[in-house]
Scaffold this motif. Structure first.
Motif, PDB file in Angstrom:
ATOM      1  N   ARG A  31       0.767  -1.386  -0.006  1.00 46.39           N
ATOM      2  CA  ARG A  31       0.043  -0.009   0.016  1.00 46.39           C
ATOM      3  C   ARG A  31       1.064   1.230   0.147  1.00 46.39           C
ATOM      4  N   TRP A  35       0.937   4.298  -2.957  1.00 44.02           N
ATOM      5  CA  TRP A  35       0.826   5.896  -2.828  1.00 44.02           C
ATOM      6  C   TRP A  35       2.264   6.342  -3.238  1.00 44.02           C
ATOM      7  N   TRP A  39       1.959   9.260  -5.693  1.00 43.26           N
ATOM      8  CA  TRP A  39       2.159  10.913  -5.488  1.00 43.26           C
ATOM      9  C   TRP A  39       3.543  11.387  -6.049  1.00 43.26           C
ATOM     10  N   LEU A  88      -4.813   0.652  -4.454  1.00 41.09           N
ATOM     11  CA  LEU A  88      -5.378   1.917  -3.979  1.00 41.09           C
ATOM     12  C   LEU A  88      -6.838   1.825  -3.622  1.00 41.09           C
ATOM     13  N   SER A  91      -9.890   3.797  -1.331  1.00 43.29           N
ATOM     14  CA  SER A  91      -9.672   5.072  -1.041  1.00 43.29           C
ATOM     15  C   SER A  91     -10.274   6.091  -1.702  1.00 43.29           C
ATOM     16  N   ALA A  94      -7.942   8.432  -3.484  1.00 41.33           N
ATOM     17  CA  ALA A  94      -7.400   7.936  -4.813  1.00 41.33           C
ATOM     18  C   ALA A  94      -8.773   7.873  -6.042  1.00 41.33           C
TER      19      ALA A  94
END
Length: 335
Positions: A31, A35, A39, A88, A91, A94
């Motif tokens: 996970r 991310w 990002w 993701l 979320s 997301a």
């Protein structure tokens, strides 16, 4: 090779069912790594787009704009994996980011997910104008087609159609055509066009160069490269297609989906999508685990290969029709 053929260590290759089960070991995300990839990629593209619309010299802004197009391809793979529920999932952050991204690149969620899910279910199985894929006609079907059908088919697979994917694939097919055919289901297709035009107008108020380098060039580069990669993943010299009765998911992955080896930088820009045979075997494997899966599973190590070398690109683009007698793609001249 067949499933009973020996491999180097002397053991037998897995059956298709066993291979699918084995692939599940890689179908889980890390996970925090997911991310990080999202990002960090967003940060890179924001810097590049900011540079593209800045007051810096054009010799800096133009390369930044082109590179932003390459990073857009990477973000598309992240978006693509999210739609496959590979990363993701669950979320809301997301989901919001991916929805906005899909609008920006003219591949809105409702259209992309529908067409791409159909592509995975039908890969190499049928012929004709398949949803989510380039149309394929057999030599017999093409010979019996009327002139207008031949022209439409030839145009759909023409190199210019691929290079101009920004207009042909994304503006027209992914947005306008989808919205016109079903405005209720694909409202986001129409909305994408409206937002795209609005953004172009706003950027143009700061200068034609700002609009071109901040929006048009990056999407043109990303669309053209993305359209070709999608083409070469299933239209390459050693690809095999099957009648529906003979089709299997594993065969479609191993014999109808290519491996495109790239250098580390291009693998980064394209999100490892060159490992396409692995992805088609199990779409839940996150893009950053595709090389790991290929290295671990011997059955994935002898795929059909094409490259981004000019000669291989030309060889792929020459393929126009499926010849059942020769069991391979051929040109319009039958060769």
């Amino acid at each position: 090779m067949t499933c009973a053929d020996p491999i180097e260590n002397g053991s037998a290759l897995r059956t298709p069912k066993q291979l699918l089960i084995a692939s599940k070991a890689f179908a889980s995300e890390h996970r925090m790594l997911s991310w990080w990839h999202l990002w960090s990629s967003l940060a890179v593209i924001f810097v590049l787009l900011g540079t593209s619309v800045s007051s810096l010299p054009l010799w800096i802004r133009i390369p930044a704009s082109i590179t932003a197009g390459l990073v857009t391809v990477r973000l598309f793979i992240i978006y693509h994996d999210y739609q496959h529920s590979a990363i993701l999932g669950g979320s809301w952050i997301a989901r919001w980011i991916m929805s906005v991204y899909g609008m920006w690149v003219l591949a809105p969620t409702s259209v992309w997910k529908h067409s791409h899910d159909v592509h995975h279910r039908k890969n190499s199985q049928t012929f004709g104008d398949n949803v989510g894929s380039y149309p394929i006609m057999t030599t017999h079907a093409y010979a019996n087609a009327v002139a207008s059908e031949r022209f439409s088919y030839a145009a759909s697979r023409h190199p210019l159609t691929i290079v101009l994917g920004y207009f042909t694939v994304f503006i027209w097919r992914m947005c306008l055509q989808a919205f016109i055919s079903n405005p209720r289901e694909h409202l986001d297709g129409g909305l994408s066009i409206v937002l795209h035009i609005a953004l172009a107008i706003v950027l143009a108020m700061f200068g034609f160069d700002v609009m071109m380098l901040g929006l048009i060039v990056p999407l043109f580069v990303a669309s053209g490269l993305g359209a070709y990669l999608f083409y070469a993943q299933h239209n390459y010299p050693s690809a095999k297609l099957y009648p529906s009765d003979d089709w299997s998911h594993v065969d479609a992955a191993l014999q109808s989906s290519s491996f495109i080896p790239m250098n580390p930088l291009m693998n980064w820009f394209t999100g490892n999508i060159g490992y396409h045979h692995v992805h088609h075997l199990n779409a839940r494997i996150p893009f950053y685990r595709l090389p790991e899966a290929m290295a671990a599973l011997p059955e994935l190590q002898t795929p059909g290969i094409t490259t981004l070398n000019p000669g291989d690109i030309a060889a792929c683009l020459r393929l126009k029709l499926w010849c059942p007698e020769q069991e391979k793609f051929v040109g319009f001249n039958g060769i």
